[in-house]
Design an enzyme around this catalytic site. Sequence first.
Site, PDB file in Angstrom:
ATOM      1  N   ASP A 305     104.471  -3.077  72.066  1.00  0.00           N
ATOM      2  CA  ASP A 305     103.498  -2.552  73.036  1.00  0.00           C
ATOM      3  C   ASP A 305     102.218  -2.118  72.324  1.00  0.00           C
ATOM      4  O   ASP A 305     101.599  -1.117  72.697  1.00  0.00           O
ATOM      5  CB  ASP A 305     104.088  -1.404  73.868  1.00  0.00           C
ATOM      6  CG  ASP A 305     103.274  -1.151  75.144  1.00  0.00           C
ATOM      7  OD1 ASP A 305     102.314  -1.900  75.409  1.00  0.00           O
ATOM      8  OD2 ASP A 305     103.601  -0.191  75.869  1.00  0.00           O
ATOM      9  N   GLY A 324      98.365   4.312  75.374  1.00  0.00           N
ATOM     10  CA  GLY A 324      98.656   3.190  74.479  1.00  0.00           C
ATOM     11  C   GLY A 324      98.373   3.540  73.037  1.00  0.00           C
ATOM     12  O   GLY A 324      97.578   4.430  72.751  1.00  0.00           O
TER      13      GLY A 324
HETATM   14  O1  DOR Z   1     100.689   2.688  77.084  1.00  0.00           O
HETATM   15  C1  DOR Z   1     100.494   1.602  77.613  1.00  0.00           C
HETATM   16  N1  DOR Z   1      99.389   0.893  77.363  1.00  0.00           N
HETATM   17  N2  DOR Z   1     101.415   1.129  78.457  1.00  0.00           N
HETATM   18  C2  DOR Z   1     101.187   0.026  79.189  1.00  0.00           C
HETATM   19  O2  DOR Z   1     102.037  -0.345  79.949  1.00  0.00           O
HETATM   20  C3  DOR Z   1      99.904  -0.695  79.086  1.00  0.00           C
HETATM   21  C4  DOR Z   1      99.259  -0.456  77.802  1.00  0.00           C
HETATM   22  C5  DOR Z   1      97.817  -0.856  77.764  1.00  0.00           C
HETATM   23  O3  DOR Z   1      97.467  -1.945  78.214  1.00  0.00           O
HETATM   24  O4  DOR Z   1      96.998  -0.113  77.212  1.00  0.00           O
HETATM   25 ZN    ZN Z   2     103.916  -1.474  80.005  1.00  0.00          ZN
END
Ligand code: DOR
Ligand code: ZN
EC number: 3.5.2.3
Length: 431
Positions: A305, A324
Amino acid sequence: MSDVIIRGARIYGEGEPQDVLISGGEIRGIGAGLDAPEGAEVIEAAGQVLLPGFVDLHTHLREPGREDTETIESGSAAGALGGYTAVFAMANTSPVADSVVITDHVWRRGQEVGLVDVHPVGAVTVGLEGKQLAEMATMASGIGKVKMFSDDGHCVYDPLIMRRALEYSSALGVLIAQHAEEPRLTVGAVAHEGPTAARLGLAGWPRAAEESIVARDALLARDAGARVHICHASTAGTVELMKWARGQGISITAEVTPHHLLLDDSRLETYDAVNRVNPPLREQSDIAALRQGLADGVIDCVATDHAPHAEQDKCCEFSAARPGMLGLETALAIVAQTMVETGLLDWRGVARVMSERPAEIVGLSDQGRPIAVGEPANLTLVDPDREWTVRAPELASIAQNSPFDAMTFGARVTTTLLRGRVTVGDGQVRP
Ligand code: DOR
Ligand code: ZN
């Protein structure tokens, strides 16, 4: 492309050190004291572990649209440095990868860069809006041959749309990967719902928001006779649901991220938004269950991720920051610390969760292969005793949002080969 000979590596960390001869993109010989053909590059690998190249089912590369944070080129470099030979680039770009024009572009650009195979993920629904199915068949039959569809970042929350997507996916032989988040339960949520969030005054994201979708989608997959893959499992309850669903014979697989294996919500005490992520960092009891689930195979694989974000989107109030964190370059080090050093996995187990299972789940025939003569030379060398300290500004990603900045780890990728080409040697990218 010159021939390569790897000298003295322990294959899967087992047995006596071996030499591995690579020519024409394939493994041509394995044994002690092999002769190096003239002009071959010699990689001295004494003390190192040779593994199949890693496969990441969950990467955000931000091209097209947010090239200020990551490009296919910079993200490919980060992937190669992390030991990856294939990554799946999520569809939540701008424009969204909900058409073959975008998915084919992502594939072609990845091949031009040539550091890792960048497989495009197609959106399940048009614009990730959850209302109308995207043209999955067209994307699947394009040059990029889309094998996985996901609205990641968003949940395919409408059960009827999810049911239709699963039905189409089994007809097409592709995989649906679900970001399991019941949106009605996470309105305004920025942190794991629990004592820490309560004390810090942060709106809570309950475990049930994830678990209710995992349970629902297991049932939908059962009825559609389809397979479903759960992105970034984050709770002990999800591990229990996976056990239950497998016991019912349902075709369901799941991934866990390095950050959910290592970090808990006590990291939020500083209000530093580098720790904001979806799903949120949970509690120690969840971490223990996720590690055990990965060791037991209930959780199939590790996926990063990897989610680059610009400084202005991270260095701000916690609740205004984007969720993220970077993950590609630090994944192996974290898996070594949380799974190998704890005795939960050996290196063969690492090969399983970082290469073989992800390749199988998505149906990649040239990745996650055994290290044997005649197999494609997609390989990663890991030094299991190389102490290093993460320096976020020195990572290959354009964005710098690594929560692992300044942390010291005990293992590191030194070398990566993609179809026999050295993409990373001595820890340096070779463009
Ligand atoms: O923390 C996250 N960031 N979770 C997600 O599902 C999407 C991702 C992002 O695109 O930044
Ligand atoms: Zn996700």
